[in-house]
Scaffold this motif. Structure first.
Motif, mmCIF file in Angstrom:
data_model
loop_
_atom_site.group_PDB
_atom_site.id
_atom_site.type_symbol
_atom_site.label_atom_id
_atom_site.label_comp_id
_atom_site.label_asym_id
_atom_site.label_seq_id
_atom_site.Cartn_x
_atom_site.Cartn_y
_atom_site.Cartn_z
ATOM 1 N N ASP A 135 -8.878 2.908 -5.259
ATOM 2 C CA ASP A 135 -9.422 4.010 -4.454
ATOM 3 C C ASP A 135 -10.018 5.108 -5.338
ATOM 4 O O ASP A 135 -11.067 5.674 -5.022
ATOM 5 N N GLU B 273 -12.310 -5.558 1.100
ATOM 6 C CA GLU B 273 -13.085 -4.389 0.675
ATOM 7 C C GLU B 273 -14.583 -4.662 0.675
ATOM 8 O O GLU B 273 -15.028 -5.804 0.641
ATOM 9 N N THR C 248 -3.951 9.225 -11.891
ATOM 10 C CA THR C 248 -3.638 8.009 -11.141
ATOM 11 C C THR C 248 -2.793 7.058 -11.979
ATOM 12 O O THR C 248 -1.826 6.472 -11.482
ATOM 13 N N LYS D 272 -4.251 -1.000 -4.951
ATOM 14 C CA LYS D 272 -5.374 -0.615 -4.116
ATOM 15 C C LYS D 272 -5.419 0.885 -3.876
ATOM 16 O O LYS D 272 -6.434 1.545 -4.127
ATOM 17 N N VAL D 273 -4.313 1.451 -3.380
ATOM 18 C CA VAL D 273 -4.326 2.876 -3.020
ATOM 19 C C VAL D 273 -4.287 3.773 -4.251
ATOM 20 O O VAL D 273 -4.461 4.986 -4.137
ATOM 21 N N TYR E 52 0.809 -1.218 0.000
ATOM 22 C CA TYR E 52 0.000 0.000 0.000
ATOM 23 C C TYR E 52 0.844 1.271 0.000
ATOM 24 O O TYR E 52 0.307 2.357 0.181
ATOM 25 N N ASN E 53 2.127 1.142 -0.207
ATOM 26 C CA ASN E 53 3.029 2.294 -0.200
ATOM 27 C C ASN E 53 3.580 2.525 -1.602
ATOM 28 O O ASN E 53 4.549 1.871 -2.006
#
Length: 565
Positions: A317, A355, A335, A312-313, A292-293
């Motif tokens: 999102d 989720e 994105t 995901k992020v 997630y980073n």
């Protein structure tokens, strides 16, 4: 380059084959039942294969802590106060060398039943992915099934020190574990831990709360977190060696890939050390990182350490916000630019076990409204796409199962069954006899979408071209609600356009001359377009100036294959 796009069907076996219709909140395995490895019959697997999937990610395979008593089979006693729900979290591993006994028809033959599942999956033409959970394990971890010569975690630890490079755990010397959870769980508490071990989510206290991963303990990879994160990687930490043995054990079961849970919570140096060694013995084995980073993405992909990363992020999102009307569709471009040249290495999805369901009251309230996001997610690039079981049926995830409340998620902690999947199961027939008209239509759409991603070379192997910049000033295209792009392998050209609006829209997509030149397909200017997903397949014609006029339903999307007149 792969000839087919990877499409992963993520499934929780505990729920998938469970036919119990009348579930009891907080019910036991005896009351609510449990799906088994054997529920993935030849028929079930062939149905998944026929829908277009290439891989099945079976979650909850590894033995994890649950309240169900299997002591008569030599499985250590469990403690409810350190277990979330009755079935327990699939990510609280109590024995890395065992499979979950809940999933076996004959518990004593549970490993054989798993091996037979792997074999059936392969015979159906599908590949197998399972979880590797490297960051944490169950508080009462003890392996009774480890191979000869393998030592257990913590077996030779020195618990009198908070940190040692050769300890498997982190300790809080002089402090006993005190759990801050519901009193009902502590009424008959018998589990004792002293000194307390550090909790799995890097919680360095002996008082983890109900919001922490209190049922797990953090593994020590040679990082001294309380002293500036100093690292001790030489000599190789003992935990590294134990994890390598575990990966080799499961790779020998002929699985095809590992989804690595919370990979970024484990030192990158470990992955750089272990993955090449595993792949040397098992070439082609996939490693997918839950991460997630974004600042670490490229490091985790460098030198092919990981094959794919969660997106995901980033994309998930943003698509969630765009689908709900919270952000303009044009934000998708930014994105995609953020991951840029590694977009083809990102695993895309709109649902997974963490989720909320697309059709839940907390998201879009209808599976149909997720079509726009899924068309974009699936057709965007050559990278893998994942679909969570029941998503293709519009499963709402609105049950209040027990530990998992009514939160729009399908429980991973409770014994339960999933209504849409249970009706699709239909007594093991795996057909649509008990599905509603809307469920059938959505399932058919997902299958058509997936198969198009395989069969159309432009989608499975082609390059991406963003059409948004060419349409920002287009009065017949709303860049806050629509998104459009091209895919091409320089032989075929496909226009993909999605509509996130709550209403049907007639839009005109401008395709600039540069796009045709970029793909070396100038002869396709002013041609005709055939829709790939809609039932009628009627061809559309567009002008030499490159304006393609289409009508899109609310929350829908379409791919148009371009050909010359």
């Amino acid at each position: 380059m792969q000839s087919h796009k990877i499409v992963i069907y993520q499934v929780l076996p505990r729920l998938f084959g469970n036919r119990t219709a009348n579930n009891i909140q907080n019910g036991s395995i005896g009351e609510n039942g449990c799906g088994k490895f054997n529920d993935f019959t030849d028929t079930a697997l062939q149905t998944i294969k026929d829908a277009g999937y290439t891989h099945v990610w079976y979650i909850g395979v590894l033995a994890h802590a649950s309240i169900t008593d299997y002591t008569r089979y030599g499985i250590p006693e469990q403690y409810p106060e350190i277990i979330k729900g009755n079935a327990g979290s699939p990510y609280s591993i109590r024995d890395y060398y065992d499979v979950d006994p809940d999933l076996a028809v004959h518990v004593e033959n549970r490993m054989q039943e798993f091996e037979e599942l792997v074999d059936r999956t392969h015979k159906a033409g599908l590949k197998v992915i399972i979880d590797f959970v490297p960051n944490h394990l169950a508080r009462n971890y003890r392996s009774v099934n480890k191979p000869a010569g393998i030592e257990d975690f913590g077996e030779h630890d020195d618990p009198s020190v908070a940190f040692s490079p050769q300890n498997n755990f982190y300790y809080l010397p002089g402090e006993a574990l005190h759990l801050q959870i519901a009193p009902a769980k502590l009424t008959h508490a018998r589990y004792h831990e002293e000194p307390a071990k550090v909790t799995g989510n890097d919680c360095f206290t002996n008082n983890p709360t109900q919001y922490d991963w209190y049922e797990t303990v953090k593994l020590n990879y040679g990082v001294d977190y309380l002293n500036g994160r100093q690292t001790y990687f030489s000599p190789v930490p003992d935990t590294w060696k134990k994890m390598k043995d575990i990966l080799l054990f499961w790779a020998a079961k002929q699985i095809d890939g590992f989804r690595c849970d919370m990979a970024e919570m484990v030192p990158l140096e470990f992955w750089r050390w272990v993955v090449p060694q595993i792949k040397e013995q098992y070439p082609g084995l996939l490693f997918i990182a839950e991460i997630y980073n974004p600042s670490g993405y490229r490091d985790f992909l460098a030198d092919t350490v990981f094959d794919y990363l969660y997106d995901k992020v980033g994309l998930y999102d943003v698509l969630r916000d765009v689908s709900c009307g919270y952000r303009p569709a044009s934000d998708i471009t930014f994105t995609l630019n953020n991951v840029g040249d590694i977009q083809h290495k990102m695993l895309n999805f709109m649902e997974n076990h963490d989720e909320q369901r697309l059709a839940s009251d907390y998201f879009l309230k209808s599976g149909d409204k997720g079509i726009a996001a899924m068309v974009l997610t699936s057709c965007l690039n050559v990278n893998p796409v994942m679909i969570y079981f029941g998503q293709e049926l519009g499963e709402r995830g609105m049950d209040e199962e027990g530990y998992s409340g009514k939160n729009g998620r399908t429980t991973i902690f409770d014994y339960w069954s999933v209504d849409t999947v249970r009706r699709w199961n239909n007594g093991g027939k795996w057909n649509d006899e008990l599905l509603t008209v809307e469920e059938k239509r959505l399932q058919q759409f997902y299958s058509k979408l997936i198969k198009s991603c395989h069969n159309e070379r432009a989608l499975s192997q082609g390059l991406f071209y963003d059409l948004m910049p060419a349409n920002y000033d287009n009065p017949d295209f709303d860049s806050t609600k629509q998104f459009a792009f091209l895919r091409s392998d320089k032989k075929e050209l496909i226009v993909v356009v999605v509509n996130f609006d709550n209403h049907a829209k007639e839009v005109s997509i401008h395709i600039p001359p540069h796009a045709y030149a970029f793909f070396e397909l100038n002869h396709l200017q002013g041609g005709k377009a055939r829709p790939l997903f809609s039932g009628d397949g009627a061809e559309l014609f567009f002008s030499p100036q490159g304006s393609l006029k289409v009508t899109l339903g609310a929350h829908s999307g379409e791919a148009y294959k371009i050909s010359s007149l």
